[in-house]
Write an enzyme that holds these catalytic residues in place. Structure first.
Site, mmCIF file in Angstrom:
data_model
loop_
_atom_site.group_PDB
_atom_site.id
_atom_site.type_symbol
_atom_site.label_atom_id
_atom_site.label_comp_id
_atom_site.label_asym_id
_atom_site.label_seq_id
_atom_site.Cartn_x
_atom_site.Cartn_y
_atom_site.Cartn_z
ATOM 1 N N LEU A 120 0.880 -1.161 0.000
ATOM 2 C CA LEU A 120 0.000 0.000 0.000
ATOM 3 C C LEU A 120 0.916 1.209 0.000
ATOM 4 C CD1 LEU A 120 -2.907 -0.466 2.601
ATOM 5 C CD2 LEU A 120 -3.121 -0.005 0.162
ATOM 6 N N ASP A 121 0.620 2.179 -0.821
ATOM 7 C CA ASP A 121 1.431 3.395 -0.859
ATOM 8 C C ASP A 121 1.454 4.071 0.503
ATOM 9 O OD1 ASP A 121 1.843 3.085 -3.601
ATOM 10 O OD2 ASP A 121 0.051 4.232 -4.090
#
Length: 181
Positions: A36-37
């Site tokens: 996930l960024d």
């Protein structure tokens, strides 16, 4: 299962001193199954099972991932249809997505820092399910149809759901045969 807070990297080390998974999880020998960024929140799965990690993270395995997305503006039915059919991005057309307008998720935690809000531009929420995992794909898709993402929360990966898990919290769960192809 870990609810990754905004601003935390999906890795255990960082040479620049930013927050990582190590700041929340001390269990040795586990690794994230996917990413996930830093500016995204929500469900991240970690495992010590390489086969399960591959099944979760590899695009060819088609494990659905559902995101709750707060958009700038109120999305049009035409833009939803476009997302459902696949969007042309700079790295090719995306696979079709499942998309539906939703109310802001109940009991949603406040984000720190809060999203930017403009009084003259309303927002809306989507549930977007993808079967591939390109870099920043959900954000790029909504931008391509004219609605920038303000907040992105991964709510589920296959059978695993975020549910009541709060940011920074994690819990151990059984794979329940999910490690078999």
């Amino acid at each position: 299962m870990f609810n990754k807070p905004y601003g935390v990297l999906s890795q255990f080390t960082d040479l620049d001193g930013r927050q990582t998974l190590k700041d929340f999880i001390s269990t040795p020998g586990i690794y994230p199954a996917g990413r996930l960024d830093k500016d995204s929140e929500g469900l991240l799965l970690l495992t010590n099972n390489g086969r399960l990690q591959h099944k979760i993270a590899h695009p060819n395995k088609k494990m659905p991932k559902t995101y709750w997305i707060q958009l700038e503006g109120v999305i049009s039915p035409e833009a939803i249809t476009h997302l459902e059919q696949g969007v042309e991005l700079n790295d090719g057309k995306t696979k079709p997505a499942q998309v539906r307008r939703i109310k802001e998720p109940e009991d949603l935690w406040a984000r720190n820092p809060p999203i930017r809000e403009r009084k003259n531009i309303p927002t809306c929420w989507l549930a977007l399910t993808l079967w591939e995992g390109r870099n920043r794909q959900a954000r790029r898709m909504t931008a391509a149809v004219g609605y920038p993402t303000l907040r992105l929360i991964r709510a589920s990966i296959g059978p695993w759901q975020l549910k009541e898990l709060q940011p920074g919290q994690w819990k151990q769960v059984s794979a329940k045969r999910q490690d078999r192809p």
